[in-house]
Motif scaffolding. Structure first.
Motif, PDB file in Angstrom:
ATOM      1  N   GLU A 187     -29.544 -64.757 -11.348  1.00 46.43           N
ATOM      2  CA  GLU A 187     -29.631 -63.414 -11.939  1.00 46.43           C
ATOM      3  C   GLU A 187     -31.092 -62.975 -12.128  1.00 46.43           C
ATOM      4  O   GLU A 187     -31.410 -61.798 -11.963  1.00 46.43           O
ATOM      5  N   ILE A 188     -31.964 -63.923 -12.462  1.00 46.96           N
ATOM      6  CA  ILE A 188     -33.393 -63.606 -12.607  1.00 46.96           C
ATOM      7  C   ILE A 188     -33.954 -63.125 -11.273  1.00 46.96           C
ATOM      8  O   ILE A 188     -34.706 -62.152 -11.207  1.00 46.96           O
ATOM      9  N   PHE A 189     -33.553 -63.805 -10.182  1.00 51.70           N
ATOM     10  CA  PHE A 189     -34.011 -63.392  -8.850  1.00 51.70           C
ATOM     11  C   PHE A 189     -33.455 -62.009  -8.504  1.00 51.70           C
ATOM     12  O   PHE A 189     -34.159 -61.171  -7.927  1.00 51.70           O
ATOM     13  N   GLY A 190     -32.188 -61.769  -8.864  1.00 49.32           N
ATOM     14  CA  GLY A 190     -31.565 -60.457  -8.630  1.00 49.32           C
ATOM     15  C   GLY A 190     -32.275 -59.352  -9.387  1.00 49.32           C
ATOM     16  O   GLY A 190     -32.496 -58.254  -8.864  1.00 49.32           O
ATOM     17  N   ALA A 191     -32.644 -59.658 -10.648  1.00 50.68           N
ATOM     18  CA  ALA A 191     -33.394 -58.685 -11.459  1.00 50.68           C
ATOM     19  C   ALA A 191     -34.748 -58.407 -10.814  1.00 50.68           C
ATOM     20  O   ALA A 191     -35.218 -57.257 -10.791  1.00 50.68           O
ATOM     21  N   GLY A 192     -35.355 -59.459 -10.242  1.00 52.22           N
ATOM     22  CA  GLY A 192     -36.634 -59.310  -9.542  1.00 52.22           C
ATOM     23  C   GLY A 192     -36.506 -58.412  -8.324  1.00 52.22           C
ATOM     24  O   GLY A 192     -37.399 -57.614  -8.033  1.00 52.22           O
ATOM     25  N   ALA A 193     -35.349 -58.539  -7.631  1.00 51.05           N
ATOM     26  CA  ALA A 193     -35.098 -57.694  -6.457  1.00 51.05           C
ATOM     27  C   ALA A 193     -35.021 -56.222  -6.869  1.00 51.05           C
ATOM     28  O   ALA A 193     -35.585 -55.345  -6.205  1.00 51.05           O
ATOM     29  N   LEU A 194     -34.342 -55.936  -7.982  1.00 46.82           N
ATOM     30  CA  LEU A 194     -34.264 -54.561  -8.498  1.00 46.82           C
ATOM     31  C   LEU A 194     -35.621 -54.081  -8.996  1.00 46.82           C
ATOM     32  O   LEU A 194     -35.898 -52.874  -9.010  1.00 46.82           O
ATOM     33  N   GLY A 195     -36.468 -55.033  -9.407  1.00 47.76           N
ATOM     34  CA  GLY A 195     -37.832 -54.689  -9.826  1.00 47.76           C
ATOM     35  C   GLY A 195     -38.654 -54.099  -8.690  1.00 47.76           C
ATOM     36  O   GLY A 195     -39.695 -53.475  -8.918  1.00 47.76           O
ATOM     37  N   GLY A 196     -38.173 -54.292  -7.445  1.00 55.88           N
ATOM     38  CA  GLY A 196     -38.854 -53.733  -6.278  1.00 55.88           C
ATOM     39  C   GLY A 196     -38.690 -52.233  -6.135  1.00 55.88           C
ATOM     40  O   GLY A 196     -39.249 -51.627  -5.216  1.00 55.88           O
ATOM     41  N   ILE A 197     -37.908 -51.618  -7.043  1.00 60.17           N
ATOM     42  CA  ILE A 197     -37.781 -50.155  -7.030  1.00 60.17           C
ATOM     43  C   ILE A 197     -39.024 -49.594  -7.722  1.00 60.17           C
ATOM     44  O   ILE A 197     -39.109 -49.580  -8.942  1.00 60.17           O
TER      45      ILE A 197
END
Length: 440
Positions: free
Chosen positions: A377-387
């Protein structure tokens, strides 16, 4: 018919009160700008932002182009709201205290260093290397929009982590703008700016709760900072940090006063069936309004007043004015490695940087993951941080200079749109797939 109108109004009110709607509106304005810029209205669209607005005094024009009014003046209000949010989070929210603040701040740092390194590695030694700050930012409005679409597939702890990370990221972006995107500094104006800040701090220490003197000095501070070479929007953030937090009266005194006012209101006799209030009741209502203002935290009062304008007016106007890039022979995707620097910076640099720094922080015992949040989930949150939209677009306007500035700026803006959209889609797919796997 009236009932239908009320229903539509209620639905619209509910939409505009939703923070995620700001992200949807932002996207719509960016897409509309792209459509208009590439339509027969493209030339009129481009000329509109170059129009000068101001007045002439003693044969001297005092004013700016519409583009500068939007990017320097209107966006100052956006930065003021960002500053107020940061101060609130640092004092009372997820950034309050070292233990709570450590994780989102460290994660945000990783989410800025990762993209910065990727961009700089691809563009070092070129005329575009100064654009390293573009992929560093995360857009809160867009991130919240995606999180609201994902709903319960993202746990509350992960949502809080991403939002607090985005707030810390905003602070980082502000520091980057102040340090790396300022022109030659005028020390005279810098001294004037410092003097105004000192007065603001003194007002705060003296317990002045009225917002009027702060806002007046804020305007003077904007003018001084604008003239000293540091980007003027930084003035708005500094102003936000000086806004007082404690109200004029505490809640206990407020409740006592309200009880007294209600007694006065009840005590005033009203004629039977009369719709008119007695003088005593009118005075009681006026007093109630004053007390309500006195108990309201000045910082929150200003934030709640400005936030709707920032989310639903200023940011959409900024997006509409800055996202309209004409896609044609003028677009040279081969200009240095601007496209790949921004695209890979946001798509890869953000999740890798956020995940790596969070992992190291936990292993060293500096901070811990939110309760129940997995590394996936931390990695997924990081992916959304790319917005990265609003702040990335803002830095783009400051990043490039010289002959290739216009071409590099257009490529950067298209890159931000493509990368942010891709990050939103990839982050969403990530959480959707994880949700399917965990429920099987």
């Amino acid at each position: 018919m009236e009932a239908e109108n009320k229903g539509v109004l209620a639905m619209f009110k509910k939409l505009t009160q939703s923070e995620s709607f700001a992200g949807v509106l932002l996207l719509c304005c960016a897409v509309l700008a792209m459509i208009i810029a590439n339509s027969p209205l493209g030339n009129a669209y481009a000329e509109l932002w170059k129009m000068k607005f101001g007045f002439t005094f003693n044969d001297t024009f005092i004013g700016m182009s519409l583009e500068h009014w939007i990017n320097d003046v209107l966006m100052a209000f956006f930065f003021l709201v960002v500053g107020l949010e940061i101060k609130r989070e640092v004092l009372f929210g997820e950034l309050a205290g070292f233990k709570r603040a450590a994780l989102p701040i460290i994660a945000a740092l990783g989410g800025m260093i990762g993209p910065g390194i990727i961009y700089f590695a691809l563009n070092a030694g070129t005329a575009s290397e100064h654009g390293f700050g573009i992929p560093m930012a995360t857009d809160i409005a867009f991130a919240l929009g995606v999180l609201s679409v994902l709903g319960k597939r993202v746990s509350v702890s992960v949502k809080v982590f991403l939002v607090s990370l985005a707030v810390a990221d905003d602070l980082g972006a502000i520091i980057v703008i102040a340090l790396f995107y300022s022109t030659g500094v005028s020390f005279e104006w810098l001294a004037i700016s410092a003097g105004i800040v000192a007065v603001l701090v003194i007002l705060n220490k003296l317990g002045i709760k009225s917002l009027k003197p702060y806002m007046f000095l804020g305007v003077l501070l904007w003018i001084a900072v604008h003239n000293c070479g540091v980007h003027a929007t930084i003035a708005a953030v500094v102003l936000a940090f000086t806004i007082p937090v404690s109200p004029r009266i505490d809640t206990l005194i407020f409740m006592e006063k309200i009880a007294h006012i209600i007694d006065k209101f009840k005590g005033a006799e009203t004629e039977k069936d009369s719709i008119l209030l007695q003088n005593e009741q009118v005075h009681a209502l006026d007093e109630l309004s004053k007390q309500k203002k006195a108990v309201h935290n000045p910082l929150l009062r200003l934030e709640h007043t400005l936030a709707p304008y920032s989310n639903f007016l200023i940011m959409p106007i900024f997006a509409f004015a800055n996202a309209g890039v004409t896609i044609g022979s003028n677009i040279n995707f081969g200009v240095d490695h601007v496209f790949f620097g921004i695209f890979f910076g946001l798509i890869l640099g953000k999740p890798i940087g956020i995940f790596t720094f969070t992992f190291i922080a936990e292993k060293l015992g500096i901070a811990a993951r939110p309760n129940g949040a997995t590394w996936v989930e931390i990695f997924g949150a990081g992916a959304l941080g790319g917005i990265g939209f609003t702040m990335s677009m803002f830095i783009t306007n400051l990043a490039f200079s010289g002959e290739h500035a216009l071409i590099a700026t257009d490529v950067a803006k298209i890159s931000i749109l493509i990368a942010s959209l891709s990050a939103g889609i990839l982050g969403s797919i990530f959480f959707l797939v994880r949700d399917k796997i965990t429920h099987h």
